[in-house]
Design an enzyme around this catalytic site. Sequence first.
Site, PDB file in Angstrom:
ATOM      1  CG  ASP A   1      -1.887   1.106   1.294  1.00 56.22           C
ATOM      2  OD1 ASP A   1      -2.870   1.066   0.538  1.00 56.22           O
ATOM      3  OD2 ASP A   1      -1.665   2.044   2.081  1.00 56.22           O
TER       4      ASP A   1
ATOM      5  CD  GLU B   1      14.634 -14.145   4.566  1.00 60.33           C
ATOM      6  OE1 GLU B   1      13.699 -14.561   5.287  1.00 60.33           O
ATOM      7  OE2 GLU B   1      15.421 -13.238   4.910  1.00 60.33           O
TER       8      GLU B   1
END
Length: 469
Positions: free
Chosen positions: A131, A181
Amino acid sequence: MFGSEADFDELVTTAHGLGIRVVLDLVMNHTSDEHAWFIASRRRQEPYTDWYIWRDSPGVGTDGTLLPPNDWVSWFGGPAWTFDPVRGQAFHHTFLAEQPELDWRVPAVEAAQWSMVRGWLERGVDGFRLDTFNVFLKDAEMRSNPPRRGSTAWDRQVHVHDYDQPDLPALIERFRAVVDEHPGRMSVGELFAGSTEGAAALTRDRHLVFDWELLTRPWTAAAFRAALRRRERAFGDDRWPTIVLSNHDQPRHASRLADSIGATGPDRDAVARAAALLLLTVRGTPFLYYGEEIGMVTTEPKTVEEVRDPVGKRYWPLRKGRDGERTPMQWDATAHAGFTTGSPWLPVPPSYRERNVYAQARDGNSILSFYRQLTALRRRSPAILDGSYTALDDDPHVYSYTRTARAQKVIVVLNMSNERRTFRLPSPIRTGPFVYNVALSNLPRAERTISSTMSLAPFEAVILEAPTR
């Protein structure tokens, strides 16, 4: 309000079982003023004392009120600073005063954000929509913005210090390192008050950015051709763009585009189909706002008492807010359109009785059926999926372009006017299984070669496969 953490885990598990991926809207620019972090920060409780953007007032104005730390303004009007009597300082908010902004230049804030991101990834989330991500960082010296001419307080500033800071790309790279990751996760940034060029500059390898250019354009060939020309020039061949025609902050494109040219009656659905074809065939990753696949329309509240959006409450009736494009999804013709058995946040528009998923799924000529045809076509077409884009001509009424990849060439032609138009093909075109026709105006579906011109009905759009050599 939205359920427990166990409910969320069940949602992810069930969605994954259905082959659906879950992407979260991630708000990292600000928190609520009721958040535990902010409550502790305003009381100067460690470790949260400096987690928000706090500054002293430079003095008292002629009217006896405290002056803001600089000239920054809120997107919703008024200063972007609110004085907090508990702390004795002003805090910054680009948006509402109830949305104080975190200070991303404090290492502990960034560390806390990455910890939160890792937590969601470990629970199976497949990606994030960031956002207002280009507002994360502010000028380190908190300098005032230069003035300029404009119709609103926001437009009367050149916003060089309150967003789009030069070290933002490095921050996004650190964010992507965390996301990476867990391989295979996506991310897309919501560009706040930025240009196509700004979207391109912040697009990274593995990180998309919403480009809002098409949200501002009327339904004309000249307007869309110019917008796509600008976008292709900004993104070039080394950055991958997005395609957005509507979202939760803008009128629905089925309404906006038809209204932009005064289309009425059946022509409105013809425009919606043609917009679907454009959305799913120009170069880039398409984002489809819920409800557009059945042609849902913007339905504004009739009275201020019905308004939920703070923007509408504050500026009624000059601005009625964004509730009109946020009404519940219209699944069927039962109570509340099948959206809930309870009371929805916003009322369901009367159109749900005829315009809903259940009805359109059973109609082979519906807007939903057309979207399904287009998405199936997109999946099996290398040219449409990730091919190059080339505009064909400058016809003021007909927008045409080619997509080319891996020995396949596709030509897309859209008559964006309410009159019959003629399109001259650049080379012979093979029609057949690859032909899709928005207006369903009897274009032959059998294998056939068209060597010169095509006559297009009003708002008709077609996809043609060209022979490759």
